[in-house]
Scaffold this active site. Structure first.
Site, mmCIF file in Angstrom:
data_model
loop_
_atom_site.group_PDB
_atom_site.id
_atom_site.type_symbol
_atom_site.label_atom_id
_atom_site.label_comp_id
_atom_site.label_asym_id
_atom_site.label_seq_id
_atom_site.Cartn_x
_atom_site.Cartn_y
_atom_site.Cartn_z
ATOM 1 N N LYS A 1 -10.304 80.769 37.972
ATOM 2 C CA LYS A 1 -10.430 82.302 38.092
ATOM 3 C C LYS A 1 -9.714 82.707 39.244
ATOM 4 O O LYS A 1 -9.652 82.091 40.433
ATOM 5 C CB LYS A 1 -12.043 82.778 38.183
ATOM 6 C CG LYS A 1 -12.715 82.187 36.934
ATOM 7 C CD LYS A 1 -13.064 83.307 36.025
ATOM 8 C CE LYS A 1 -13.727 82.967 34.638
ATOM 9 N NZ LYS A 1 -15.200 82.705 35.096
ATOM 10 N N HIS B 1 -10.321 87.130 44.119
ATOM 11 C CA HIS B 1 -10.105 88.496 44.308
ATOM 12 C C HIS B 1 -10.798 89.107 45.400
ATOM 13 O O HIS B 1 -11.425 88.427 46.248
ATOM 14 C CB HIS B 1 -10.396 89.294 42.832
ATOM 15 C CG HIS B 1 -11.908 88.984 42.641
ATOM 16 N ND1 HIS B 1 -12.812 89.856 43.218
ATOM 17 C CD2 HIS B 1 -12.428 88.398 41.613
ATOM 18 C CE1 HIS B 1 -14.002 89.352 42.524
ATOM 19 N NE2 HIS B 1 -13.828 88.575 41.526
ATOM 20 N N HIS C 1 -14.198 88.432 46.614
ATOM 21 C CA HIS C 1 -14.510 86.893 47.315
ATOM 22 C C HIS C 1 -14.449 87.082 48.674
ATOM 23 O O HIS C 1 -14.924 86.201 49.380
ATOM 24 C CB HIS C 1 -13.514 85.964 46.766
ATOM 25 C CG HIS C 1 -13.900 85.500 45.342
ATOM 26 N ND1 HIS C 1 -12.970 86.082 44.283
ATOM 27 C CD2 HIS C 1 -14.845 84.742 44.793
ATOM 28 C CE1 HIS C 1 -13.355 85.551 43.147
ATOM 29 N NE2 HIS C 1 -14.619 84.805 43.339
#
Length: 577
Positions: free
Chosen positions: A129, A132, A135
């Site tokens: 994933k 982004h 995080h």
RNA sequence: GCACCAUUAGCUCAGCUGGAUAGAGUAGCGCACUACGAAUGCGAAGGUCGGGGGUUCGAAUCCCUCAUGGUGCACCA
């Protein structure tokens, strides 16, 4: 260096005579007035009124009168119910500067941790994933907490609990086999894997047998079938390569990347324990633990098909960590959305009879949203962390060129300042607050920002360069042999700066206790502001040697404090920028 | 519906276990580059601390209540 609060407490106790207050109480009552005109330390006398049966202002006046003569104080006065104490500055400044120069890069550190083991789990992205902007919080806050605990003398283990397990990987493998190809994955792993994942969801709408296929694949993966294992391993490695690119930019490293998959085979044992203690209950085909007594909703431990859940793995992980590391504290830097989850599993661990349950602490933080609303990977509403970092570095480069800054390495400086700006911004506010991501805000380099603090450091470095290595060495020497003439640096601006530097070790300790790096961030800003004020008010490189030496010592101390403080936020402090 | 969290200057936020006149940054206004770096400094202005009760000598801080916003609450992680 002497502990002023302790010293003052002793003096006050003697002045009060008798045993009206305990030493501990006195220590906790001594405060630092917000207005420096009120003194360096103050003692409010309200609480004494009942014991001494006298009006507080009278008590304050009496105490002020009787402690007047101590060398420690330049002046003591009573204002209303307060005893206001002004420290003798000359001794204070020389004493502090000796301390800072002697400790140098260790200034701010302590050994309160005594080498005890502390685990910090943070960052923990999901494999395949995108990494982004959301995080950034766990990553940067967790890293700073780890650094702070290290500085406090704990033996820190930095854990990246990767999200590398669950039915989603069945879906991913299924999609890869149907529509994927190796070259694309290697070229751009996360982006490619994500397209497979979204494609899977689209296709599964039309063809429900896909879901069953994915579940079967995941089951084979759980059983360790070589073909599935190999693919999963490969996805994991490729994803990790991308994550590491971002970690490298931040200068962040981990001691372990053991994710959820690592703990997947450690669950049966504690499921048995739950059963043996009679805590497990069946409900609608699933296994649950009732937590009504703790005021919590029941926790679902296994699904009706017998498979396990997130919470099950977290408990297994905690048990494993206790046995493997024998931690003193096990810290989880995870979003506040998971508050209930943590309350539940820590409660369950306690019910199991593990006395270390409360040594596991959840350190929550608020969420980041976008102006357009919450982020959504699938709908393409997402800001990649790497883009943010790159943009910040680019902007820094532009500024460097525009200002014609003399630096040894533009690329390197731009990296330090640009990424520092992003980190500093993230660590500026209380972690619990939600915020809306804004490009203007991360790319703002004026006022209370990372670049401001780094600029202040570079400015101090510049003064020291101008002074020359000999003069700096001489100043350090004078500090160490108690030869510094404090009379030159007792002005308000110098003294206020030095007081803030004196407070830094205590601030670091508090930031650790409260798991709140922003406390340190704020303090570093205060030091930078105080330094700039000092710098504007006074000329450092003066003719008089003794005066210059004393002032250089102040600059050395400020530079040291800022540099060491920034290091604990995970930031660098360039010499030029 | 229940639980948890947030609400302080136009905006973004500090404010420690209750203590003196609630502080920064930013925006706007006015100043300061012939001294060691102006990514800087200085000044003025800007507040019913979401509302209402209560505890206390004293409340932005503790308790109750209401409002607004956010998050979570059974087979995702």
């Amino acid at each position: 260096m002497i502990n002023y609060i302790e010293e003052i407490a002793d003096i006050l106790l003697e002045a009060m005579g008798g045993d009206s207050l305990s030493r501990e109480e006195v220590v906790s009552m001594i405060e630092i007035p917000q207005d420096e005109k009120m003194g360096d330390y103050a003692f409010p006398c309200f609480k004494l009124a009942k014991v001494l049966r006298k009006a507080p202002p009278l008590i304050a006046a009496d105490i002020a009168e009787s402690i007047q003569g101590f060398d420690l104080f330049e002046k003591v006065e009573s204002v209303n119910a307060y005893v206001n104490m002004f420290i003798s500055r000359e001794g204070y400044v020389a004493d502090l500067l000796k301390d800072v120069v002697a400790q140098k890069e260790d200034f701010g550190k302590s050994d309160v941790g005594g080498g005890k083991k502390v685990l910090v789990e943070y960052s923990s992205p999901n494999i395949a994933k995108p990494f982004h902007i959301g995080h950034i919080r766990s990553t940067v806050i967790g890293n700073s907490i780890a650094l702070i605990y290290q500085a406090l003398g704990f033996d820190v283990e930095k854990l990246n609990h990767l999200g590398d397990y669950g039915t989603q990987f069945g879906k991913m493998i299924c999609a890869y086999r149907r529509w994927g190809n190796k070259e694309d994955v290697i070229a751009s792993p996360i982006k490619t894997l994500l397209t497979y994942y979204t494609k899977f969801h689209v296709e599964a709408e039309k063809d429900p047998t896909l879901d069953q296929e994915a579940r079967d694949i995941f089951t084979r993966l759980e059983q360790g079938e070589p073909e599935e294992m190999e693919l999963w391993q490969w996805f994991r490695e490729e994803s990790l390569k991308e994550f590491n690119r971002v970690y490298d930019m931040f200068g962040i490293t981990f001691d372990s990347y053991n994710g959820e998959s690592f703990y997947s085979d450690k669950m049966p044992r504690f499921l048995d324990e739950l059963k043996a203690k009679g805590l497990l209950k069946e409900s609608e085909g699933a296994q649950i633990v009732e937590l009504e007594e703790a005021g919590l909703p029941p926790a679902l431990i296994t699904k009706s098909d017998g498979s396990t859940l997130y919470i099950t793995r977290d408990i297994a992980a905690a048990v494993y960590r206790k046995e493997h590391y024998d931690f003193y504290k096990n810290i989880y830097v995870v979003a506040s959305q998971q508050n209930l989850h943590f309350q539940q599993w820590i409660e369950i661990v306690e019910l199991l009879g593990y006395e270390w349950a409360r040594d596991c602490v959840h350190v929550p933080f608020g969420l980041i949203s976008m102006e357009e609303g919450t982020m959504s990977t699938r709908e393409g509403r997402v800001i990649f962390l790497e883009d943010v970092l790159n943009k910040a570095v680019e902007k820094t480069k532009e500024i460097i060129v525009e200002k014609g800054v003399n630096t040894d390495n533009v690329e390197e400086t731009a990296r330090q300042v640009g990424i520092g700006a992003v980190v500093f911004q993230e660590l500026s506010n209380n972690r619990i607050k939600d915020y809306v991501f804004s490009w203007d805000r991360v790319l703002n380099f004026e006022g209370e920002t990372g670049p401001y603090v780094q600029y202040t450091h570079a400015r101090a470095a510049s003064v020291l360069r101008k002074a020359g290595a000999e003069a700096v060495a001489a100043a350090e020497g004078k500090c160490l042999e108690d030869g510094l003439d404090g009379t030159y640096i007792v002005s308000d601006s110098a003294y206020e700066l030095l007081k803030l530097i004196y407070a830094m070790p205590a601030v670091i300790e508090e930031a650790g206790e409260r798991y709140e790096p922003s406390i340190l961030t704020r303090h570093i800003i205060n030091i930078a502001q105080a330094f700039n004020r000092f710098y504007h008010n006074e000329h450092v490189l003066v003719k008089d040697e003794d005066e210059k030496t004393a002032k250089l010592a102040v600059v050395i101390a400020a530079k040291t404090a800022i540099k060491n403080g920034l290091a604990l936020l995970g930031m660098e402090a360039p010499e030029k920028m």
